[in-house]
Write an enzyme that holds these catalytic residues in place. Sequence first.
Site, PDB file in Angstrom:
ATOM      1  N   GLU A  89       0.741  -1.240  -0.068  1.00 40.93           N
ATOM      2  CA  GLU A  89       0.234   0.222  -0.304  1.00 40.93           C
ATOM      3  C   GLU A  89       1.037   1.278   0.066  1.00 40.93           C
ATOM      4  O   GLU A  89       1.252   2.038  -0.868  1.00 40.93           O
ATOM      5  CB  GLU A  89      -1.079   0.322   1.123  1.00 40.93           C
ATOM      6  CG  GLU A  89      -1.945   0.583   0.957  1.00 40.93           C
ATOM      7  CD  GLU A  89      -3.280   0.647   2.450  1.00 40.93           C
ATOM      8  OE1 GLU A  89      -4.495   1.300   1.681  1.00 40.93           O
ATOM      9  OE2 GLU A  89      -3.342  -0.201   2.523  1.00 40.93           O
TER      10      GLU A  89
ATOM     11  N   GLU B 233      -2.217  -0.326  13.144  1.00 45.32           N
ATOM     12  CA  GLU B 233      -3.692  -0.309  12.155  1.00 45.32           C
ATOM     13  C   GLU B 233      -4.715  -0.131  12.765  1.00 45.32           C
ATOM     14  O   GLU B 233      -5.617   1.362  12.760  1.00 45.32           O
ATOM     15  CB  GLU B 233      -3.283  -0.329  10.716  1.00 45.32           C
ATOM     16  CG  GLU B 233      -4.836  -0.335  10.228  1.00 45.32           C
ATOM     17  CD  GLU B 233      -4.757  -1.019   8.686  1.00 45.32           C
ATOM     18  OE1 GLU B 233      -4.924  -0.640   7.600  1.00 45.32           O
ATOM     19  OE2 GLU B 233      -3.842  -2.338   8.909  1.00 45.32           O
TER      20      GLU B 233
END
Length: 688
Positions: A341, A602
């Site tokens: 990502e 996260e």
Amino acid sequence: MVVRRPAPLLRKGFTISKPVASARLLTTALGLHETRLNGARVGNDVLAPGWTDYNKRVQYHVHDVTGQLRQGTNALGAWLGNGWYSGSLGMAGSQRYGTQPWYSAQLHISYTDGTSTVIRTDGTWKTVTGPIRAEDLYTGEDYDARLAVSGWDGPDFNDSAWPAAAVRSGTAPRLVSQVDNGVAVQAEIRPVSVSQPKPGVWVLDLGQNFAGWNRLRVTGPAGTTVTMRHAEVLNADGTLYTDNLRVAGLATDRYTLAGTGAQEVYVPRFTVHGYRYVELTGFPGTPNLDTVTGLAAWTKGAQLGTLTTSNSLVNQLQQAIVWGQRSNMLSIPTDCPNRDERLGWTGDIAAFAGTSTFNVDMQAFLDKFADDLTDAQHADGAFTDTAPDACCGAGTAGWGDAGVIVPYTLWQRYGDLRVVDEHFDAMARWVDYLRATSGADLIRNTGGYGDWLNVNDDTARDLIATAYFSWSARLVSRMAAATGRTAQASSYGTLADQVAAAFRNRWVSGDGTVAGNTQTGYVLALSFGLLPANLVAPAVNKLAGEVSAAGGHLTVGFLGVENLLPVLADNGRADLAYQILLQPGFPGWGYMLGKGATTIWERWDGIMTDGAFNTPSMNSFNHYGLGSVGDFLYRQVGGLSPASPGYQSQLVAPRLGGGLTSARTALQTPYGQAVSDWSVSGACSRCG
């Protein structure tokens, strides 16, 4: 599709026959470069020139190389890599901008006799494939030292057998002087332990999750290949856990020895890993703590602030926030440095911008990202979910608002109105877009990500979108006033008031209840000024009730976490703010730290309470979004914050609580160092 190809070497020999007064070298690339002059590296930037939308803007850097030139023969050289331009962007695809990298340089030499000359990249340059046999920013680099070209970047090298380099045709990219300070290796991290979970498999624990690569030291026979893989966490058997890295789980560098008999040293040039653990296979012998050194890299910026307290959990949290920030300051504010990502997710920096300015001088970095945001803005005014615009959408509440929040933060924390001026039209177009995509009643019902990764306490998407609509209009009104745009200050201020009224009419009851009774719903209503004065206290009480119902824990996600503790502390409930901050169990920061986190995760439960890893499809252990609590730590635990833009005046107002007996915050401001240093002794009724 991952594209891995050899990295070419480029060089140009030239002669200087008279004294040099000064020399400036301008360098850039569509891709990545490391420039060399007379056998030595030029500057200390890595991953240069950084990531921009290459179709709109490419940065170049100016180096003073006067001292690196000599009378007689000289040579310019460069390593050239794919980088973001023609390599893999993970989930955003490959070769997004081009199919191969390109290099450009101009050497401007001024002589003492008043004459000058320019040496530039053209068809007289030579090129050859070097020892980097394959490279990709996301998945790794293969280096064969047997193919190294000795002295290739030196002035006395004979390049007559090298073929001429190709010259790029077509429209030249728009070149701009580098805005940020460039990425550099800024810390060396020594392993704390070495283990052998399987025969021939060695795992080195560097003790810190970070973004960067390794320096490998090895001695062995020619042709021996040492493979280095990387991971953030380990399986129960001590092997690497890489499922959460997705396609980037390759995360592999390979070094093939030349076999000189002496110790060989290898440092990758064109790849980045997010990791704590390094696995070695194929290593000749037994590695030790000197075999691998982690090289942590991030965009250069002075450390402006420090924070220490009497509470070890708070101190540990502060360090995790700092390392999460460092790990994600690679040219753009990435969401994570590890999996496939690594994009400039705008919602993350929208929440974290305030915190970031306390830890590091972010002025140039955020200035550059404001350019990225505006470059990515769609024709209808929508700011994108990622910048540069690599994937995923536009116009999302809490994400697209970064196009307003980032310039506003630069103004508030650095007194920088230039960026506000430069991007004002883009910000106004964003608010106009919000108005155009709302209903006649000013309610925005456009979906979005919501309060991303909240803890079973989901807030209605239209409530969130409408709250952010009012907030962006409010910030644009303030910036219009500060830059002398009186009419727009009035019109956007009126719009913000109207949207706030619509918010209240739809979701706020007379007793202060915000529909849905979510922590984030109350936080947005209170922090964005959407409630009338008579409903503030009742809404705070409702929020306090929700916190109590959660056992003194938070339930917020990315959009609620930044302002949860400040809202409570500012409204007489510092006791609850500290209770949430210091919770050792799930969900909370103490839970992460208790599970061994050295950066912010996260997810609140990246490692679940039963010890299992959460879903590998989305489970980074180095995201900074939930670290936006750092703004509260500096301003209210440490007690130091700006009372006017750029710290022209300062507020020193620590909020005691949580049993803390001391805290010290120091911050370098444009007006000198500011320090808040408090302690208590004996009985303290305000210490919680």
